[in-house]
Design a protein around this motif. Structure first.
Motif, short mmCIF file in Angstrom:
data_model
loop_
_atom_site.label_atom_id
_atom_site.label_comp_id
_atom_site.label_asym_id
_atom_site.label_seq_id
_atom_site.Cartn_x
_atom_site.Cartn_y
_atom_site.Cartn_z
N MET A 1 0.93 -1.08 0.06
CA MET A 1 -0.09 0.04 -0.01
C MET A 1 0.89 1.39 -0.12
N ALA A 2 0.33 2.25 -0.74
CA ALA A 2 1.07 3.54 -0.91
C ALA A 2 1.34 4.19 0.51
N GLU A 3 2.55 4.96 0.82
CA GLU A 3 2.55 5.58 2.05
C GLU A 3 2.01 6.91 2.07
N ILE A 4 1.16 7.44 3.06
CA ILE A 4 0.63 8.60 3.08
C ILE A 4 1.80 9.45 3.98
N THR A 5 2.33 10.73 3.38
CA THR A 5 3.27 11.46 4.31
C THR A 5 2.59 13.04 4.20
N HIS A 6 3.38 13.58 5.04
CA HIS A 6 2.77 15.02 5.61
C HIS A 6 3.94 16.03 5.46
N ARG A 7 3.38 17.21 5.05
CA ARG A 7 4.36 18.30 4.98
C ARG A 7 3.47 19.61 4.96
N THR A 8 4.43 20.70 5.31
CA THR A 8 3.84 22.05 5.19
C THR A 8 4.20 22.64 3.98
N VAL A 9 3.49 23.55 2.92
CA VAL A 9 3.94 24.23 1.97
C VAL A 9 3.31 25.67 2.55
N ARG A 10 3.93 26.50 1.69
CA ARG A 10 3.30 28.14 1.71
C ARG A 10 2.48 28.33 0.72
N ALA A 11 1.39 28.65 0.70
CA ALA A 11 0.56 28.70 -0.28
C ALA A 11 -0.42 29.99 0.20
N ALA A 12 -0.82 30.90 -0.89
CA ALA A 12 -1.66 31.99 -0.55
C ALA A 12 -1.03 32.87 0.83
N GLY A 13 0.17 32.79 0.78
CA GLY A 13 0.80 33.58 2.01
C GLY A 13 0.71 32.77 3.24
N ARG A 14 0.30 31.55 3.31
CA ARG A 14 0.09 31.08 4.66
C ARG A 14 0.63 29.37 4.60
N GLN A 15 0.92 29.18 5.70
CA GLN A 15 1.25 27.62 5.88
C GLN A 15 0.24 26.59 5.81
N VAL A 16 0.23 25.78 5.02
CA VAL A 16 -1.00 24.83 4.64
C VAL A 16 -0.29 23.51 5.13
N HIS A 17 -0.91 22.64 5.56
CA HIS A 17 -0.39 21.37 6.05
C HIS A 17 -1.20 20.51 5.03
N LEU A 18 -0.50 19.53 4.33
CA LEU A 18 -0.96 18.48 3.56
C LEU A 18 -0.65 17.26 3.94
N ALA A 19 -1.70 16.35 3.32
CA ALA A 19 -1.29 14.83 3.31
C ALA A 19 -1.28 14.35 1.91
N GLU A 20 -0.36 13.71 1.62
CA GLU A 20 -0.18 13.16 0.31
C GLU A 20 0.39 11.89 -0.02
N ALA A 21 -0.10 11.23 -1.09
CA ALA A 21 0.72 9.97 -1.51
C ALA A 21 0.79 9.79 -2.86
N GLY A 22 1.83 9.25 -3.46
CA GLY A 22 1.96 8.95 -5.02
C GLY A 22 2.66 9.91 -5.74
N GLU A 23 2.69 9.61 -7.02
CA GLU A 23 3.21 10.53 -8.08
C GLU A 23 2.46 10.31 -9.34
N GLY A 24 2.42 11.34 -10.18
CA GLY A 24 1.74 11.41 -11.21
C GLY A 24 0.80 12.71 -11.30
N PRO A 25 -0.11 12.57 -12.38
CA PRO A 25 -1.31 13.91 -12.38
C PRO A 25 -1.66 14.14 -11.06
N LEU A 26 -1.85 15.37 -10.81
CA LEU A 26 -2.29 16.07 -9.46
C LEU A 26 -3.93 15.75 -9.26
N VAL A 27 -4.25 15.12 -8.21
CA VAL A 27 -5.75 15.13 -7.81
C VAL A 27 -5.67 15.83 -6.29
#
Length: 317
Positions: A1-27
């Motif tokens: 099973m693919a692993e869910i990872t977490h990180r924080t990115v800066r978007a619209a001037g704010r820190q946004v927490h993401l959960a993500e998995a996989g590579e390819g076209p963005l959903v």
């Protein structure tokens, strides 16, 4: 099973927490109230295994995402702006944007306002409806009276104090009370009662939610409170004003609509009429899917069905 990872990115001037998995076209997967990126845990892994980069943010006002204090910073323009900024922050030119509940509203409006960035849109629970000619709050008041739950939410500090008295208990009642198989309820706060009185007081956990799942939500909302999510409701009047340039506008990108047949949002509606109205407003709608026995929490109640539908739709684009 693919692993869910977490990180924080800066978007619209704010820190946004993401959960993500996989590579390819963005959903992109957008949650509603009262949820988190965690509500997409099943789809993150499933879409990753299907060859997509699946990303679920904690939305503005929720979880570990930086949240403004001013209620005026939760308009539909701010929320769509967050999605636009996130697509750029992730290095993508376009994305499939899927949303549930309030996230569905944001997904539809991202497709409406920025079709150049949206390969396809998936709405869950909340169908797209073009801007009406009447302001929403007076229309709700005429239909349901002053104690309709969305009107109840307009009073700053009121609903959040009720929900915060027992965060795990509040969430348990909300999730169980609108799951598939739960008794139908009238979304009007009873005289002398509060918002939670809409739901059975001794509700057990529905089969799709474990105690560990509930603990994730409870920990997050204990830390943040509920004000951020409720502020989305407190901009209904402002959103109506701000979307005047889009009056009667149609969503023109490829689209899919999913809902539970027992979801209080669509329960009692004629499926054929629902589909016909959607197709008038969303001319490239691929399908309207009502999931048997499913309630409001679409992607959590029917994880396999929703993941398969999302993957098939995204591949078709």
């Amino acid at each position: 099973m693919a692993e869910i990872t977490h990180r924080t990115v800066r978007a619209a001037g704010r820190q946004v927490h993401l959960a993500e998995a996989g590579e390819g076209p963005l959903v992109l997967l957008l949650h509603g109230f009262p949820e988190l990126s965690y509500s997409w845990r099943h789809q993150l892994t499933g879409l990753a295994e299907a060859g997509f980069h699946a990303v679920a943010p904690d939305m503005r006002g929720y979880g570990r995402t930086e949240s403004p204090a001013d209620v005026a910073e939760y308009t539909i323009h701010h929320l769509v702006g967050d999605v636009v900024a996130l697509i750029g922050a992730l290095g993508a030119e376009r994305a499939v944007v899927a949303g549930h509940d309030w996230g569905s509203q944001v997904a539809w409006h991202t497709a409406l306002m920025r079709p150049d960035l949206v390969r396809g849109v998936v709405g869950m629970s909340i169908p797209y409806r073009p801007r009406s000619g009447l302001p929403p709050l007076p229309a709700m008041r005429r239909t349901y009276g002053d104690r309709f739950y969305m009107l109840w939410f307009q009073r700053p500090g009121f609903a959040e104090r009720e929900l915060a008295k027992d965060v795990p208990g509040s969430l348990r009642r909300l999730f169980a009370g609108t799951s598939g198989g739960a008794p139908a309820f009238e979304p009007v706060v009873p005289d002398g009662g509060g918002f939670l009185d809409l739901y059975p007081p001794e509700a057990g956990l529905p089969g799709w939610l474990t105690e560990d799942d509930l603990a994730v939500y409870a920990e997050a909302f204990t830390a943040t409170g509920f004000t951020g999510g409720l502020n989305w409701y407190r901009n209904l009047a402002a959103n109506w004003e701000l979307t005047a340039p889009f009056n009667r506008a149609r969503v023109t990108v490829p689209a899919l609509y999913l809902a539970g047949e027992h979801d209080f949002v669509v329960r009692g509606l004629d499926p054929g009429r629902l589909d016909a109205e959607l197709r008038r407003a969303v001319p490239r709608l691929r399908d309207t899917v009502l999931l048997p026995g499913c309630g409001h929490w679409t992607q959590q109640e029917r994880p396999g069905d929703v993941t398969s539908a999302l993957a098939e739709f995204a591949r078709s684009l």
